[in-house]
Design a protein around this motif. Structure first.
Motif, PDB file in Angstrom:
ATOM      1  N   ALA A 281      71.311 -71.680  35.119  1.00 29.66           N
ATOM      2  CA  ALA A 281      71.510 -72.980  34.479  1.00 29.66           C
ATOM      3  C   ALA A 281      72.929 -73.491  34.721  1.00 29.66           C
ATOM      4  N   LEU A 282      73.907 -72.588  34.632  1.00 28.27           N
ATOM      5  CA  LEU A 282      75.302 -72.988  34.861  1.00 28.27           C
ATOM      6  C   LEU A 282      75.528 -73.419  36.308  1.00 28.27           C
ATOM      7  N   ASN A 283      74.838 -72.792  37.250  1.00 34.17           N
ATOM      8  CA  ASN A 283      74.945 -73.204  38.654  1.00 34.17           C
ATOM      9  C   ASN A 283      74.593 -74.680  38.820  1.00 34.17           C
ATOM     10  N   GLY A 284      73.555 -75.123  38.113  1.00 32.42           N
ATOM     11  CA  GLY A 284      73.166 -76.525  38.168  1.00 32.42           C
ATOM     12  C   GLY A 284      74.225 -77.440  37.580  1.00 32.42           C
ATOM     13  N   ILE A 285      74.815 -77.005  36.473  1.00 33.87           N
ATOM     14  CA  ILE A 285      75.860 -77.803  35.831  1.00 33.87           C
ATOM     15  C   ILE A 285      77.071 -77.943  36.749  1.00 33.87           C
ATOM     16  N   PHE A 286      77.421 -76.878  37.461  1.00 28.86           N
ATOM     17  CA  PHE A 286      78.548 -76.947  38.394  1.00 28.86           C
ATOM     18  C   PHE A 286      78.271 -77.944  39.528  1.00 28.86           C
ATOM     19  N   LEU A 287      77.032 -78.001  40.000  1.00 31.40           N
ATOM     20  CA  LEU A 287      76.694 -78.976  41.039  1.00 31.40           C
ATOM     21  C   LEU A 287      76.883 -80.406  40.541  1.00 31.40           C
ATOM     22  N   LEU A 288      76.443 -80.654  39.314  1.00 33.97           N
ATOM     23  CA  LEU A 288      76.627 -81.980  38.727  1.00 33.97           C
ATOM     24  C   LEU A 288      78.105 -82.341  38.649  1.00 33.97           C
ATOM     25  N   ALA A 289      78.925 -81.398  38.212  1.00 33.56           N
ATOM     26  CA  ALA A 289      80.365 -81.649  38.092  1.00 33.56           C
ATOM     27  C   ALA A 289      80.988 -81.920  39.458  1.00 33.56           C
ATOM     28  N   MET A 290      80.529 -81.201  40.482  1.00 36.42           N
ATOM     29  CA  MET A 290      81.043 -81.426  41.836  1.00 36.42           C
ATOM     30  C   MET A 290      80.720 -82.836  42.310  1.00 36.42           C
ATOM     31  N   ALA A 291      79.513 -83.304  42.014  1.00 37.76           N
ATOM     32  CA  ALA A 291      79.100 -84.643  42.440  1.00 37.76           C
ATOM     33  C   ALA A 291      79.975 -85.726  41.825  1.00 37.76           C
ATOM     34  N   LEU A 292      80.467 -85.477  40.622  1.00 38.87           N
ATOM     35  CA  LEU A 292      81.283 -86.459  39.907  1.00 38.87           C
ATOM     36  C   LEU A 292      82.765 -86.349  40.219  1.00 38.87           C
ATOM     37  N   LEU A 302      85.461 -76.184  41.732  1.00 40.80           N
ATOM     38  CA  LEU A 302      84.188 -76.052  41.013  1.00 40.80           C
ATOM     39  C   LEU A 302      83.198 -75.212  41.812  1.00 40.80           C
ATOM     40  N   TYR A 303      83.186 -75.369  43.134  1.00 41.86           N
ATOM     41  CA  TYR A 303      82.278 -74.575  43.968  1.00 41.86           C
ATOM     42  C   TYR A 303      82.688 -73.100  43.977  1.00 41.86           C
ATOM     43  N   ILE A 304      83.990 -72.860  43.948  1.00 41.52           N
ATOM     44  CA  ILE A 304      84.491 -71.481  43.918  1.00 41.52           C
ATOM     45  C   ILE A 304      84.090 -70.799  42.603  1.00 41.52           C
ATOM     46  N   ILE A 305      84.224 -71.522  41.490  1.00 44.27           N
ATOM     47  CA  ILE A 305      83.813 -70.972  40.193  1.00 44.27           C
ATOM     48  C   ILE A 305      82.303 -70.766  40.171  1.00 44.27           C
ATOM     49  N   ARG A 306      81.578 -71.689  40.795  1.00 40.97           N
ATOM     50  CA  ARG A 306      80.124 -71.548  40.890  1.00 40.97           C
ATOM     51  C   ARG A 306      79.760 -70.281  41.662  1.00 40.97           C
ATOM     52  N   GLY A 307      80.543 -69.958  42.686  1.00 38.49           N
ATOM     53  CA  GLY A 307      80.308 -68.740  43.449  1.00 38.49           C
ATOM     54  C   GLY A 307      80.467 -67.489  42.600  1.00 38.49           C
ATOM     55  N   LEU A 308      81.490 -67.480  41.732  1.00 39.70           N
ATOM     56  CA  LEU A 308      81.687 -66.356  40.802  1.00 39.70           C
ATOM     57  C   LEU A 308      80.482 -66.208  39.886  1.00 39.70           C
ATOM     58  N   ASN A 309      80.033 -67.325  39.345  1.00 42.57           N
ATOM     59  CA  ASN A 309      78.879 -67.332  38.446  1.00 42.57           C
ATOM     60  C   ASN A 309      77.607 -66.864  39.172  1.00 42.57           C
ATOM     61  N   ALA A 310      77.418 -67.332  40.412  1.00 41.79           N
ATOM     62  CA  ALA A 310      76.243 -66.933  41.192  1.00 41.79           C
ATOM     63  C   ALA A 310      76.259 -65.444  41.493  1.00 41.79           C
ATOM     64  N   GLY A 311      77.445 -64.909  41.766  1.00 46.39           N
ATOM     65  CA  GLY A 311      77.569 -63.484  42.040  1.00 46.39           C
ATOM     66  C   GLY A 311      77.183 -62.625  40.850  1.00 46.39           C
ATOM     67  N   ILE A 312      77.489 -63.092  39.652  1.00 46.22           N
ATOM     68  CA  ILE A 312      77.120 -62.356  38.438  1.00 46.22           C
ATOM     69  C   ILE A 312      75.609 -62.392  38.231  1.00 46.22           C
ATOM     70  N   GLY A 313      74.997 -63.538  38.503  1.00 47.29           N
ATOM     71  CA  GLY A 313      73.583 -63.703  38.202  1.00 47.29           C
ATOM     72  C   GLY A 313      72.632 -63.103  39.211  1.00 47.29           C
ATOM     73  N   SER A 314      72.983 -63.104  40.487  1.00 48.32           N
ATOM     74  CA  SER A 314      72.023 -62.740  41.525  1.00 48.32           C
ATOM     75  C   SER A 314      71.486 -61.306  41.449  1.00 48.32           C
TER      76      SER A 314
END
Length: 407
Positions: A281-292, A302-314
Motif C-alpha cells: 500500500a505504501l508503494n502506491g502512496i510513494f508513486l502518487l507523491a512522485m507524480a506530484l 521518494l523513489y529511493i525510499i520506495r525502494g527501501l519499503n519494497a525491499g522490506i515487503g518483497s
C-alpha cells in the motif's frame, strides 16, 4: 541436510542482476534513442510481458516435473538471447524484437534482478520453515539489489564509452549477455531436494483456491505497477530533462536502499502478511507523491525510499504467496501467480498512451491501484487465507521426509 550450496544461488543472482538490470533499465531509453514514441515503447513492453507470461507458465509446470534448477536455467537463457541480439544489431525493428522475444521490459527495481521462474519454488522446496524461507529470500533479494548497482552504473557510463551513445549501449548489452551465462553456470552447481511426485496435470484444488486469492490482489497491484514503473526512466527524462547519467545514479541508490530493506526484512519478526500488505500500500502512496513532485531531486528521493519499503515487503510477500500451496505445486503455482502479475502489467501499453496525454497520469493512476491492492491483499489472505494455509501445512506434515535429488 547441507545448505544446498546456497552460496552459488546467491552468486547467480549477482551476475543475473547486473545483466538483467542494465538491459531492463536501459530498454525505454534505448528504444527512445532509436526513434520510438512512448506509446510505441509501451506496446513493445506489452509484447515482452506477454512472452514472459507464456514462458513463466510453461517453465513453472516443467519445474514441478523436471526440477526448479532446470527451469531457472532455461529462464535465464532468454536474457542471454536478448543481450546477444542487442549487442550485434542496432536496427530499430531488431531491437524491438530482441526486447520482446527475450521477455525483457518492465519494472527495473531491485527485485527484478533476484527473481526468475523457478526461484521461489526452489527456495520453498529446499527450506520448509517459513522463517528460514523469508531469511533466504531476503538474502537473495538484498544480494541482487546491491548487485543491481552494477547495472545502473553501466547505464551511467553509456555516454562515455564507444564512438557514440548507441555503441555504448551495444557494448554493455554484450557484457550483460556474458553475465547471464555466468549466472547459468552458478545455478548448475546448486543442489535441490527430490520433488514429490506430481499427482495432477496442473495443480491440486486446495492450491488453486489459495492462489486465486493471491492472483486477485496481485493483478490489481500489477495493473498499477505496469502503468508506472516500466516507463519510469523515460518519465524522469521527459519530466525533468535529465540524462542517462542522472537516471542511473537514482536507480543505483535505489538498489542500495532495496538491498538494505531486504536485509531488514530477514530480521523482522512480525506477521509476514501484515508487513507484505502495508508495504505494498505504501508503494502506491510513494508513486502518487512522485507524480506530484515539482523537482527531480524530490522525485528521486521518494523513489529511493520506495525502494527501501519494497525491499522490506518483497521477501515476506513472496513466502505468503505460497503458504497455502502443496509442495508438488510450487512451480506451477508460482508461475500462475507470476503470469497474473505479468499479464496485468501489460497495462504498460496504456501507461505509454497516458504519458503522451499527461506525464504524471501513469504514476497517479498506478499509485492509486497499487495502494488499493495492498489493502485487498490483507483482506483476502487474512483469516480466509490462513485457514487454507493451515490445511495445507497439516497435509504436508503427513508426507514422507524429503531427500536430496540427483541434480
Amino acid at each position: 541436510m547441507s545448505d544446498m550450496r546456497f552460496e552459488f544461488l546467491l552468486l547467480s543472482r549477482v551476475f543475473r542482476s547486473i545483466g538483467i538490470i542494465f538491459i531492463t533499465l536501459s530498454s525505454s531509453l534505448y528504444l527512445s534513442l532509436l526513434g520510438f514514441s512512448p506509446a510505441q515503447i509501451g506496446l513493445i513492453f506489452l509484447g515482452a510481458i506477454g512472452v514472459t507470461a507464456v514462458l513463466s507458465l510453461s517453465l513453472g509446470m516443467f519445474g514441478d516435473r523436471k526440477g526448479y534448477k532446470k527451469s531457472l536455467i532455461l529462464g535465464d537463457l532468454t536474457g542471454v538471447i536478448a543481450g546477444v541480439l542487442l549487442w550485434h544489431f542496432s536496427l530499430p525493428s531488431l531491437a524491438a524484437i530482441a526486447f520482446i522475444i527475450g521477455g525483457v521490459g518492465g519494472a527495473a527495481g531491485g527485485m527484478r534482478g533476484a527473481f526468475s521462474t523457478g526461484l521461489t519454488p526452489l527456495v520453498a522446496s529446499n527450506w520448509v520453515d517459513e522463517e528460514e524461507r523469508v531469511r533466504k529470500m531476503s538474502l537473495l533479494i538484498s544480494t541482487a539489489s546491491f548487485a543491481g548497482i552494477g547495472g545502473s552504473i553501466l547505464l551511467s557510463l553509456v555516454s562515455v564509452v564507444g564512438k557514440n551513445v548507441i555503441d555504448g549501449y551495444r557494448l554493455f548489452f554484450g557484457i550483460s549477455a556474458f553475465l547471464m551465462i555466468a549466472s547459468i553456470a552458478c545455478i548448475s552447481l546448486v543442489k535441490e531436494v527430490e520433488r514429490p511426485k506430481k499427482t495432477t496435470k496442473i495443480m491440486q484444488k486446495s492450491s488453486a483456491k489459495y492462489i486465486g486469492k493471491v492472483i486477485l490482489s496481485n493483478s490489481l497491484a500489477g495493473v498499477g505497477l505496469g502503468m508506472a514503473i516500466p516507463l519510469l526512466p523515460l518519465w524522469y527524462k521527459l519530466a525533468f530533462h535529465v540524462g542517462s547519467f542522472e537516471i542511473g545514479i537514482v536507480f543505483t541508490i535505489s538498489y542500495i536502499s532495496t538491498g538494505i530493506g531486504s536485509l531488514i526484512a530477514g530480521k523482522i519478526h512480525i506477521n509476514p502478511l501484515k508487513v507484505a500488505s502495508l508495504t505494498r500500500a505504501l508503494n502506491g502512496i510513494f508513486l502518487l507523491a512522485m507524480a506530484l513532485s515539482p523537482f527531480f531531486g524530490l522525485a528521486a528521493l521518494l523513489y529511493i525510499i520506495r525502494g527501501l519499503n519494497a525491499g522490506i515487503g518483497s521477501p515476506n510477500r513472496t513466502m505468503v504467496n505460497i503458504r497455502g500451496v502443496q509442495s508438488e505445486d510450487y512451480g506451477t503455482a508460482s508461475s500462475v501467480q507470476g503470469i497474473a502479475t505479468r499479464v496485468s502489467q501489460m497495462s504498460s501499453g496504456l501507461g505509454g498512451f497516458l504519458m503522451e496525454y499527461a506525464l504524471p497520469l501513469p504514476l497517479e493512476v498506478g499509485g492509486v491501484l497499487q495502494a488499493i491492492g495492498g489493502y485487498l491483499y490483507y483482506w483476502l489472505l487474512g483469516e480466509r487465507g490462513q485457514e487454507d494455509a493451515k490445511k495445507v501445512d497439516e497435509g504436508e506434515k503427513r508426507k514422507p521426509t524429503r531427500t536430496l535429488g540427483k541434480n
